[in-house]
Design a protein around this motif. Sequence first.
Motif, PDB file in Angstrom:
ATOM      1  N   UNK A 122      37.513  50.592  56.798  1.00 22.76           N
ATOM      2  CA  UNK A 122      37.456  51.690  57.710  1.00 22.76           C
ATOM      3  C   UNK A 122      37.547  53.159  57.253  1.00 22.76           C
ATOM      4  N   UNK A 123      38.661  52.806  56.040  1.00 23.35           N
ATOM      5  CA  UNK A 123      39.148  54.307  55.677  1.00 23.35           C
ATOM      6  C   UNK A 123      37.921  55.308  55.174  1.00 23.35           C
ATOM      7  N   UNK A 124      36.928  54.771  54.213  1.00 23.61           N
ATOM      8  CA  UNK A 124      35.769  55.522  53.836  1.00 23.61           C
ATOM      9  C   UNK A 124      35.202  56.506  54.868  1.00 23.61           C
ATOM     10  N   UNK A 125      35.416  56.253  55.980  1.00 24.10           N
ATOM     11  CA  UNK A 125      34.796  56.785  57.301  1.00 24.10           C
ATOM     12  C   UNK A 125      35.760  57.543  58.256  1.00 24.10           C
ATOM     13  N   UNK A 178      36.378  52.216  62.492  1.00 20.73           N
ATOM     14  CA  UNK A 178      36.015  50.899  62.517  1.00 20.73           C
ATOM     15  C   UNK A 178      34.609  50.544  63.411  1.00 20.73           C
ATOM     16  N   UNK A 179      34.357  51.471  64.264  1.00 23.21           N
ATOM     17  CA  UNK A 179      33.127  51.610  64.964  1.00 23.21           C
ATOM     18  C   UNK A 179      31.940  51.767  63.894  1.00 23.21           C
ATOM     19  N   UNK A 180      32.403  52.747  63.110  1.00 20.44           N
ATOM     20  CA  UNK A 180      31.178  53.300  62.064  1.00 20.44           C
ATOM     21  C   UNK A 180      31.066  52.015  61.206  1.00 20.44           C
ATOM     22  N   UNK A 205      17.232  59.093  67.518  1.00 23.15           N
ATOM     23  CA  UNK A 205      18.040  60.337  67.480  1.00 23.15           C
ATOM     24  C   UNK A 205      19.408  60.065  66.889  1.00 23.15           C
ATOM     25  N   UNK A 206      20.042  61.393  66.283  1.00 24.42           N
ATOM     26  CA  UNK A 206      21.383  61.446  66.151  1.00 24.42           C
ATOM     27  C   UNK A 206      22.409  61.201  67.417  1.00 24.42           C
ATOM     28  N   UNK A 207      22.039  61.726  68.385  1.00 25.60           N
ATOM     29  CA  UNK A 207      22.092  61.845  69.792  1.00 25.60           C
ATOM     30  C   UNK A 207      22.399  60.205  70.318  1.00 25.60           C
ATOM     31  N   UNK A 208      21.513  59.564  70.147  1.00 24.35           N
ATOM     32  CA  UNK A 208      21.182  58.162  70.399  1.00 24.35           C
ATOM     33  C   UNK A 208      22.171  57.413  69.789  1.00 24.35           C
ATOM     34  N   UNK A 209      22.456  57.392  68.480  1.00 20.91           N
ATOM     35  CA  UNK A 209      23.541  56.662  67.671  1.00 20.91           C
ATOM     36  C   UNK A 209      24.920  57.028  68.078  1.00 20.91           C
ATOM     37  N   UNK A 210      25.006  58.323  68.357  1.00 20.83           N
ATOM     38  CA  UNK A 210      26.455  58.814  69.244  1.00 20.83           C
ATOM     39  C   UNK A 210      26.790  58.152  70.433  1.00 20.83           C
ATOM     40  N   UNK A 211      25.705  57.842  71.208  1.00 24.42           N
ATOM     41  CA  UNK A 211      25.891  57.336  72.533  1.00 24.42           C
ATOM     42  C   UNK A 211      25.921  55.713  72.253  1.00 24.42           C
ATOM     43  N   UNK A 212      25.441  55.180  71.319  1.00 25.24           N
ATOM     44  CA  UNK A 212      25.854  53.787  70.976  1.00 25.24           C
ATOM     45  C   UNK A 212      27.289  53.391  70.503  1.00 25.24           C
ATOM     46  N   UNK A 213      27.603  54.377  69.708  1.00 25.31           N
ATOM     47  CA  UNK A 213      28.911  53.982  68.843  1.00 25.31           C
ATOM     48  C   UNK A 213      30.036  54.512  70.221  1.00 25.31           C
ATOM     49  N   UNK A 214      29.711  55.352  70.920  1.00 27.05           N
ATOM     50  CA  UNK A 214      30.827  55.695  71.780  1.00 27.05           C
ATOM     51  C   UNK A 214      30.888  54.550  72.929  1.00 27.05           C
ATOM     52  N   UNK A 215      29.729  53.921  73.211  1.00 32.65           N
ATOM     53  CA  UNK A 215      29.794  52.759  74.413  1.00 32.65           C
ATOM     54  C   UNK A 215      30.370  51.388  73.548  1.00 32.65           C
TER      55      UNK A 215
END
Length: 265
Positions: free
Chosen positions: A17-20, A39-41, A60-70
């Motif tokens: 997870x460190x690289x991210x 770690x989610x990344x 979209x980028x916003x869609x990716x953000x929503x997925x990772x948040x969830x």
Amino acid sequence: MRRPALWGPTGRPPVLATPFLEEVSQHRPVTAPAWLRAAVVVAVRNSRLEDFHAMGGPLRTADIAAVTEAATQPLGTLLEQPGKPVARNDLADLDTAYPRAWACLSALSNLMEAPAGGEGTYTLPQAPQPELPGAEEMFTAQASSVQVIGDAQAVVASGTDPRFDQALVHLLRRVKSQPGFVVPLSALSRLSRNSTKQLRVLEFLLAHQATVVTTNYLLGPGIVGVRARPMVKPDSYDLRRSMKQTRGLGPAHTKLLKALRRDHL
């Protein structure tokens, strides 16, 4: 089967997870620990989501953000209370396959525990010299308009693709022919979002005495560094601007960036 070292059982920083970590300063939920968001990344962002993102399709980028948040809370629960081992683990044994890269990222992980940032040293392990990727591993990707430093190329390709595009092959060949080469990147994900490939590339760079400088990290053969918090958000579209922000960096990192600005900016 060995579990991936995404999260240490005793709170030790997770190497993969460190690289991210430098990418997640503004990821939601901001109340979640940075290590968990990183770690989610690894587990969610660096998946088939990247294929759709690279294609510029409906995701979209916003869609990716929503997925990772969830995904943050469920992944946090899974990491704390893991179930049965999986039948296949693509992240296992990377420490033995790429010992130089693992030692470097482990040293960076340990350094990340200090909020003041700074620089430190580590011992580069002895290991066989890695070779360039074979012809069967290469492919040609679409050209990109993303700004880069020097004569580096930029292409559009999925960051999780295990193959090597022409820009990355060009970089590896140059590093092999010029020991001591400095590789400027906005973030380590520019090498790859595929953890196996990312470590393989970093292994090659370190074995050929190259040093990687990102917006917040310094990764060299025997030296690592991280910017004092808060970190600067990487900007892959304007790498020159990122490379000009030296506040909070250690002396070796600052010196390398000044040399890059003198020669290329």
